[in-house]
Design a protein around this motif. Sequence first.
Motif, mmCIF file in Angstrom:
data_model
loop_
_atom_site.group_PDB
_atom_site.id
_atom_site.type_symbol
_atom_site.label_atom_id
_atom_site.label_comp_id
_atom_site.label_asym_id
_atom_site.label_seq_id
_atom_site.Cartn_x
_atom_site.Cartn_y
_atom_site.Cartn_z
ATOM 1 N N ALA A 1 0.829 -1.204 0.000
ATOM 2 C CA ALA A 1 0.000 0.000 0.000
ATOM 3 C C ALA A 1 0.864 1.254 0.000
ATOM 4 C CB ALA A 1 -0.912 -0.002 1.226
ATOM 5 N N LYS A 2 2.174 1.097 0.236
ATOM 6 C CA LYS A 2 3.077 2.246 0.239
ATOM 7 C C LYS A 2 3.297 2.723 -1.189
ATOM 8 C CE LYS A 2 5.505 0.897 4.449
ATOM 9 N NZ LYS A 2 6.824 0.613 5.079
ATOM 10 N N THR A 3 3.164 4.032 -1.407
ATOM 11 C CA THR A 3 3.174 4.537 -2.780
ATOM 12 C C THR A 3 4.281 5.536 -3.088
ATOM 13 O OG1 THR A 3 1.622 6.299 -2.199
ATOM 14 C CG2 THR A 3 0.683 4.229 -2.998
ATOM 15 N N THR A 4 5.086 5.941 -2.107
ATOM 16 C CA THR A 4 6.097 6.953 -2.386
ATOM 17 C C THR A 4 7.237 6.373 -3.209
ATOM 18 O OG1 THR A 4 7.463 6.529 -0.430
ATOM 19 C CG2 THR A 4 5.581 8.015 -0.159
ATOM 20 N N GLU A 5 7.915 7.248 -3.951
ATOM 21 C CA GLU A 5 9.038 6.809 -4.774
ATOM 22 C C GLU A 5 10.143 6.217 -3.912
ATOM 23 O OE1 GLU A 5 12.470 8.966 -7.382
ATOM 24 O OE2 GLU A 5 10.413 9.513 -7.867
ATOM 25 N N LEU A 6 10.361 6.785 -2.710
ATOM 26 C CA LEU A 6 11.402 6.282 -1.826
ATOM 27 C C LEU A 6 11.129 4.845 -1.421
ATOM 28 C CD1 LEU A 6 13.955 6.727 -0.167
ATOM 29 C CD2 LEU A 6 12.527 7.676 1.662
ATOM 30 N N ASP A 7 9.861 4.524 -1.138
ATOM 31 C CA ASP A 7 9.509 3.156 -0.776
ATOM 32 C C ASP A 7 9.823 2.194 -1.922
ATOM 33 O OD1 ASP A 7 8.514 3.686 1.806
ATOM 34 O OD2 ASP A 7 6.599 4.356 0.976
ATOM 35 N N LYS A 8 9.499 2.617 -3.144
ATOM 36 C CA LYS A 8 9.759 1.774 -4.303
ATOM 37 C C LYS A 8 11.246 1.557 -4.508
ATOM 38 C CE LYS A 8 5.578 3.185 -6.802
ATOM 39 N NZ LYS A 8 5.035 3.780 -8.034
ATOM 40 N N VAL A 9 12.021 2.635 -4.383
ATOM 41 C CA VAL A 9 13.467 2.540 -4.573
ATOM 42 C C VAL A 9 14.073 1.589 -3.547
ATOM 43 C CG1 VAL A 9 15.650 3.801 -4.416
ATOM 44 C CG2 VAL A 9 13.728 4.787 -5.670
ATOM 45 N N LYS A 10 13.621 1.674 -2.294
ATOM 46 C CA LYS A 10 14.133 0.786 -1.249
ATOM 47 C C LYS A 10 13.884 -0.668 -1.616
ATOM 48 C CE LYS A 10 13.723 3.748 2.868
ATOM 49 N NZ LYS A 10 12.986 3.945 4.145
ATOM 50 N N GLY A 11 12.661 -0.964 -2.005
ATOM 51 C CA GLY A 11 12.310 -2.334 -2.352
ATOM 52 C C GLY A 11 13.104 -2.857 -3.525
ATOM 53 N N LEU A 12 13.229 -2.057 -4.556
ATOM 54 C CA LEU A 12 13.946 -2.483 -5.752
ATOM 55 C C LEU A 12 15.438 -2.604 -5.508
ATOM 56 C CD1 LEU A 12 12.009 -0.260 -8.301
ATOM 57 C CD2 LEU A 12 11.915 -2.750 -8.172
ATOM 58 N N ASP A 13 15.981 -1.701 -4.696
ATOM 59 C CA ASP A 13 17.426 -1.687 -4.492
ATOM 60 C C ASP A 13 17.905 -2.871 -3.673
ATOM 61 O OD1 ASP A 13 19.923 -0.480 -4.985
ATOM 62 O OD2 ASP A 13 19.970 0.299 -2.951
ATOM 63 N N ILE A 14 17.091 -3.372 -2.751
ATOM 64 C CA ILE A 14 17.537 -4.500 -1.945
ATOM 65 C C ILE A 14 17.325 -5.840 -2.647
ATOM 66 C CG2 ILE A 14 17.170 -3.306 0.241
ATOM 67 C CD1 ILE A 14 14.602 -4.900 0.568
ATOM 68 N N GLY A 15 16.647 -5.810 -3.811
ATOM 69 C CA GLY A 15 16.566 -7.053 -4.564
ATOM 70 C C GLY A 15 15.240 -7.425 -5.169
ATOM 71 N N ALA A 16 14.181 -6.659 -4.925
ATOM 72 C CA ALA A 16 12.906 -6.953 -5.583
ATOM 73 C C ALA A 16 13.039 -6.686 -7.083
ATOM 74 C CB ALA A 16 11.791 -6.098 -4.999
ATOM 75 N N ASP A 17 12.352 -7.479 -7.881
ATOM 76 C CA ASP A 17 12.445 -7.323 -9.335
ATOM 77 C C ASP A 17 11.394 -6.369 -9.883
ATOM 78 O OD1 ASP A 17 14.516 -9.483 -10.214
ATOM 79 O OD2 ASP A 17 13.229 -10.475 -8.767
ATOM 80 N N ASP A 18 10.292 -6.228 -9.173
ATOM 81 C CA ASP A 18 9.243 -5.301 -9.590
ATOM 82 C C ASP A 18 8.429 -4.938 -8.359
ATOM 83 O OD1 ASP A 18 7.733 -3.683 -11.182
ATOM 84 O OD2 ASP A 18 6.948 -5.270 -12.480
ATOM 85 N N TYR A 19 7.575 -3.899 -8.507
ATOM 86 C CA TYR A 19 6.892 -3.313 -7.359
ATOM 87 C C TYR A 19 5.511 -2.843 -7.804
ATOM 88 C CZ TYR A 19 6.982 -0.582 -2.948
ATOM 89 O OH TYR A 19 6.753 -0.080 -1.699
ATOM 90 N N MET A 20 4.467 -3.333 -7.138
ATOM 91 C CA MET A 20 3.108 -2.905 -7.438
ATOM 92 C C MET A 20 2.475 -2.300 -6.184
ATOM 93 S SD MET A 20 1.489 -5.982 -9.730
ATOM 94 C CE MET A 20 -0.080 -5.122 -9.813
ATOM 95 N N THR B 1 25.067 -3.520 -3.448
ATOM 96 C CA THR B 1 23.665 -3.852 -3.244
ATOM 97 C C THR B 1 23.211 -4.727 -4.409
ATOM 98 O OG1 THR B 1 22.799 -1.968 -4.493
ATOM 99 C CG2 THR B 1 23.279 -1.610 -2.154
ATOM 100 N N TYR B 2 22.036 -5.300 -4.283
ATOM 101 C CA TYR B 2 21.523 -6.173 -5.340
ATOM 102 C C TYR B 2 21.428 -5.435 -6.673
ATOM 103 C CZ TYR B 2 18.567 -9.522 -7.791
ATOM 104 O OH TYR B 2 18.073 -10.416 -8.711
ATOM 105 N N LYS B 3 20.903 -4.217 -6.660
ATOM 106 C CA LYS B 3 20.737 -3.472 -7.902
ATOM 107 C C LYS B 3 22.073 -2.993 -8.458
ATOM 108 C CE LYS B 3 16.388 -3.948 -8.517
ATOM 109 N NZ LYS B 3 15.921 -4.876 -9.576
ATOM 110 N N GLU B 4 23.008 -2.649 -7.593
ATOM 111 C CA GLU B 4 24.345 -2.273 -8.069
ATOM 112 C C GLU B 4 24.998 -3.457 -8.774
ATOM 113 O OE1 GLU B 4 25.315 1.003 -4.538
ATOM 114 O OE2 GLU B 4 26.116 -1.040 -4.436
ATOM 115 N N PHE B 5 24.796 -4.648 -8.214
ATOM 116 C CA PHE B 5 25.340 -5.859 -8.822
ATOM 117 C C PHE B 5 24.728 -6.088 -10.204
ATOM 118 C CE2 PHE B 5 25.394 -10.375 -9.764
ATOM 119 C CZ PHE B 5 26.669 -10.779 -9.390
ATOM 120 N N GLU B 6 23.395 -5.979 -10.304
ATOM 121 C CA GLU B 6 22.720 -6.191 -11.583
ATOM 122 C C GLU B 6 23.123 -5.130 -12.612
ATOM 123 O OE1 GLU B 6 20.658 -8.822 -12.420
ATOM 124 O OE2 GLU B 6 21.464 -9.590 -10.540
ATOM 125 N N LEU B 7 23.313 -3.911 -12.164
ATOM 126 C CA LEU B 7 23.747 -2.828 -13.046
ATOM 127 C C LEU B 7 25.133 -3.115 -13.593
ATOM 128 C CD1 LEU B 7 23.572 -0.022 -14.307
ATOM 129 C CD2 LEU B 7 24.133 0.956 -12.073
#
Length: 227
Positions: A83-102, A156-162
């Motif tokens: 239910a969290k909708t802020t950009e910061l929340d999305k970035v946190k989730g994606l950066d630690i390893g989530a592949d997508d965010y809804m 981080t997970y996303k740094e690795f993928e990048l």
Amino acid sequence: MSVIYVVEDDRSIREIEMFALQNAGYEVEGFERAKDFYARLEERIPDLALLDVMLPDEDGLDIVRNLRNKVITRRMPILMVTAKTTELDKVKGLDIGADDYMTKPFGIMELISRVKALLRRSQGQSGEEKTLAIGGIVLDSERHAVTMDGEPCELTYKEFELLKLLMTNVGIVTTREIILEKVWGTDFEGESRTLDMHIKTLRQKLREGGSMIKTVRNVGYIMSPTE
């Protein structure tokens, strides 16, 4: 048939998600708590996990961290739902390893579309090289580890993928649009600020090897050995 685990404490939402995924042709199992999800992972690893952020016994972000720290679940696609909708929340989730965010509420067609996209991406990675090396940087996909001149680099997970994306396309300019699509997902809205931030921190963590990541103005980035 692809197997999907749905981790959601709200029974009505969990049942809707499971029903929709089953109708789309997937084998689905549901879990109310993280502990039950973990227990099932010991028996069977799914092709994708649909994970709520706010669970009664463990935060969804902590679950993602735990999954990415284990070899057996390191590459399992994770779609976070919250239910969290802020950009910061999305970035946190994606950066630690989530592949997508809804974010809730969402449409069933959107859910199915994102699940299909994640499964396609994950299946397309099965033939990738396990180890990449360039100019002192060694990236080991199986161990999810990076070293620079033999010294470990904590990414981080996303740094690795990048980094992996840039090393896979060494000598070729990778556009910003492709990076955002491949590393953050097709519908990521963080845009340039998040990418620029990750490039900056990645260069710093790679120490002298960071100079091999070069900016191509108004286009993207290219990785090439320092002359």
